[in-house]
Design an enzyme around this catalytic site. Sequence first.
Site, PDB file in Angstrom:
ATOM      1  N   CYS A 197       0.829  -1.206   0.000  1.00 25.54           N
ATOM      2  CA  CYS A 197       0.000   0.000   0.000  1.00 25.54           C
ATOM      3  C   CYS A 197       0.862   1.254   0.000  1.00 25.54           C
ATOM      4  O   CYS A 197       0.483   2.284  -0.548  1.00 25.54           O
ATOM      5  CB  CYS A 197      -0.940  -0.004   1.203  1.00 25.54           C
ATOM      6  N   CYS A 351      14.263   4.839  -5.992  1.00 23.23           N
ATOM      7  CA  CYS A 351      12.801   4.718  -5.946  1.00 23.23           C
ATOM      8  C   CYS A 351      12.324   5.401  -4.666  1.00 23.23           C
ATOM      9  O   CYS A 351      12.918   6.382  -4.239  1.00 23.23           O
ATOM     10  CB  CYS A 351      12.376   3.256  -6.014  1.00 23.23           C
TER      11      CYS A 351
END
Length: 393
Positions: A197, A351
């Site tokens: 999530c 990232c």
Amino acid sequence: MSLPPLVEPAAELTVDEVRRYSRHLIIPDVGMAGQKRLKNAKVLCVGAGGLGSPALMYLAAAGVGTLGIIDFDVVDESNLQRQIIHGQSDVGRLKAESAAASVREINPLVEVVIHNTALTTENVMEIFSGYDLIVDGTDNFATRYMVNDAAVLLGKPYVWGSIYRFDGQASVFWAEHGPCYRCLYPEPPPPGMVPSCAEGGVLGVLCASIGSIQVNEAIKLLTGIGDPLVGRLMIYDALEMKYRDVKVRKDPECVLCGKNPSVTELLEDYEAFCGAVSEEAAEAASGSTITALELKAMQDNGESIFLVDVREPNEYEIVSIPGATLIPKGEFLNGSALEKLPQDKKIVLHCKSGARSAEALAVVKSAGFADAVHVGGGVLSWVKTVDPSLPSY
């Protein structure tokens, strides 16, 4: 299928309890007997986050006598979009403490047991043994498999839920009466295949949809009413507003609950079993990981680097490291990103936190960019150590 009640009823309900639970008491299926069972029940909620928030609140409101909360994290501002058991004033507070305070405000008649610790192979059996039912609100595969294995080994049922973006799933796993989680998912998905999530996002209200289903199943199990989700996987699509369920059969060859189980105790390392990153990514990152501060020094020194952000476009819009070129990880996996990389510059990948860039790094190194590196901790580390004025997510 109908199952017997999980707990025996308490001796009585007080006058205050009768007043509080009157809307339950006038339901014939629940009645005094059902409410007494809820009062006598001990339920542990693993996690006080997205699913744990509505689960704990409705379990408390329903009158479950003893509620255990296990969570080692602290409340972050990014939690408040979906973790409704916490408020703005709780930011920085231990989640277990914050959740316990909300539970007591909802129902002071509930006994709250706080486990302010990470769930591990060393403590899971002892903690679980003190409860009748487990509600699983975890968000990672390693803990899910550990919860399942401990529940099966202890002979306890648990209610499972999962959420991602607009999709949710729920089921009840009870090896004595049906399948376990390993019957449905014998092996964890390959590392990086299913984003968390934190990486992919989740619609806040989806937590309430799945969390309330988990509580509904818990109440049915505790009181012995209705047809629980044993042997069924409930799937919810919030965008299409559709519910459907799929039959899940007990696997006779299941390594844990099958006829001849090969897993007869907890695994030593569930993180290794699930693999946070692939072996290739771990090997590529070994000796080729730099810090955000080292990246900043490279930029300040004018080194010839090509900085690549492997996140998704919507993440890039939230916050980005100056000078980074966006090339999502998927383009590395399908090979199309390689033609975009210059041959005369050092490739530096990043990232959000480092896992995805490690996967991309493995691809880049195998393509011949031997001196490529990635930023450990990703953009979150950049915000924390280089430029705290930038937003975090």
